[in-house]
Design a protein around this motif. Structure first.
Motif, short mmCIF file in Angstrom:
data_model
loop_
_atom_site.label_atom_id
_atom_site.label_comp_id
_atom_site.label_asym_id
_atom_site.label_seq_id
_atom_site.Cartn_x
_atom_site.Cartn_y
_atom_site.Cartn_z
N ARG A 150 12.94 -19.17 -14.22
CA ARG A 150 13.85 -18.05 -14.99
C ARG A 150 13.85 -18.28 -16.42
N ARG A 151 13.68 -19.42 -17.13
CA ARG A 151 13.61 -19.59 -18.44
C ARG A 151 12.35 -19.19 -18.89
N ASP A 205 13.07 -28.51 -10.12
CA ASP A 205 14.20 -27.59 -10.73
C ASP A 205 13.42 -26.41 -11.03
N ASP A 257 12.35 -15.26 -19.06
CA ASP A 257 13.38 -14.90 -20.24
C ASP A 257 12.74 -15.01 -21.53
N ASP A 258 11.83 -16.11 -21.90
CA ASP A 258 11.16 -16.37 -22.87
C ASP A 258 10.21 -15.25 -23.12
N GLU A 279 6.16 -15.40 -9.56
CA GLU A 279 7.53 -15.25 -10.01
C GLU A 279 7.38 -14.15 -11.11
N ARG A 290 8.92 -10.08 -11.34
CA ARG A 290 9.75 -9.80 -12.35
C ARG A 290 9.28 -8.59 -13.01
N ARG A 328 6.50 -25.21 -22.93
CA ARG A 328 7.57 -25.17 -22.03
C ARG A 328 7.19 -26.31 -21.02
N GLU A 378 13.55 -23.19 -9.92
CA GLU A 378 14.12 -21.73 -9.92
C GLU A 378 14.72 -21.80 -11.49
N SER A 379 15.16 -22.68 -12.28
CA SER A 379 15.84 -22.53 -13.48
C SER A 379 14.60 -22.44 -14.23
N GLY A 380 13.40 -23.43 -13.91
CA GLY A 380 12.35 -23.30 -14.79
C GLY A 380 11.50 -21.89 -15.08
#
Length: 260
Positions: A142-143, A136, A146-147, A23, A27, A130, A138-140
């Motif tokens: 993404r976060r 979960d 982002d971080d 992932e 990105r 983290r 996908e949100s993990g």
């Protein structure tokens, strides 16, 4: 040169480490994310490549699951206490080189207790972590991305450059590459009104709003008007009559072809 080094223990959360690496590669670009089994080429010196990558990385992600601290060496010692344990060596090297070390705790119950860690790794328990839950994911992911983009400006710049090269179309990010890498058909969008077109590389040919007889096989096409439709004869015949499509390819043995 990698910016992110993914550290993990085999047989603990190597699958999660792979998911995270893929992932982040999608990105930020595959060359910016190091994972040993992906990034070390055949025949290269494993110790040298690992330590060089750690020293050059800005961030080390320590992927930690339930079995991380309980792993044993071949002679029964706890792996974390073994100076030759690669998981341990990579983390210590990251601390010494000044990299940002981020524990990624997999699952809802995984914990780090500094009193259970060898002295050389005790500071790992003080690092802001983290949590990653596969339920979960996908949100993990993404976060986490982002971080990292916020913590390492080069990553945000790399992401912006990839987005610009793709024209802002996220659907083209098939494998994190913009240099001619693979594009999945399901991720490819092409807008054309009518006619015949080619979809990038080897993905094939498409026909959009065909208005007449179209033959896509390798044989000769003969068009004959029939009552109610058109008949096509080639290496096997295709004909359309009153909206019904019929394919008749006959027996391949008659044409000397090998069955698969």
């Amino acid at each position: 040169m990698p910016d992110i080094f993914v550290n993990y223990r085999t047989d603990d959360e190597d699958t999660t480490a792979t998911l995270i690496e893929r992932e982040l590669s999608r990105r930020f670009g595959t060359d910016r994310v190091f994972r040993a089994s992906k990034s070390i080429g055949i025949g290269q010196a494993f110790p040298r490549e690992l330590l060089t990558a750690v020293r050059r990385s800005s961030v080390l992600l320590a992927v930690i699951g339930r079995h991380w601290s309980a792993a044993r060496t071949a002679d029964g010692r706890r792996a974390l206490d073994d100076p030759e344990d690669w998981t341990r060596r990579e983390i210590i090297e990251a601390f010494e080189s000044g990299a940002l070390v981020v524990p990624v705790l997999v699952g809802r119950t995984t914990r780090l207790d500094r009193h259970e860690l060898p002295a050389e790794l005790a500071r790992l328990a003080d690092c802001q972590y983290r949590r990653f839950d596969n339920r979960d994911a996908e949100s993990g992911l993404r976060r986490l991305g982002d971080d990292l983009a916020e913590a390492v400006p080069r990553l945000a710049e790399a992401e912006g450059r990839i987005t610009r090269e793709l024209g802002g179309d996220e659907s083209l990010r098939a494998d994190g590459r913009t240099d001619g890498g693979t594009v999945q058909i399901r991720d490819y969008r092409h807008e054309q009104s009518g006619g015949v077109g080619a979809v990038g590389g080897d993905l094939g040919t498409y026909i959009n709003h065909a208005g007449g007889p179209v033959h896509t096989g390798s044989g000769t096409q003969h068009n004959t008007i029939r009552n109610g439709g058109v008949e096509f004869h080639g290496d096997g015949s295709n004909y359309v009559e009153r909206g019904t499509v019929t394919n008749d390819f006959g027996d391949r043995r008659d044409r000397g072809e090998r069955r698969r």
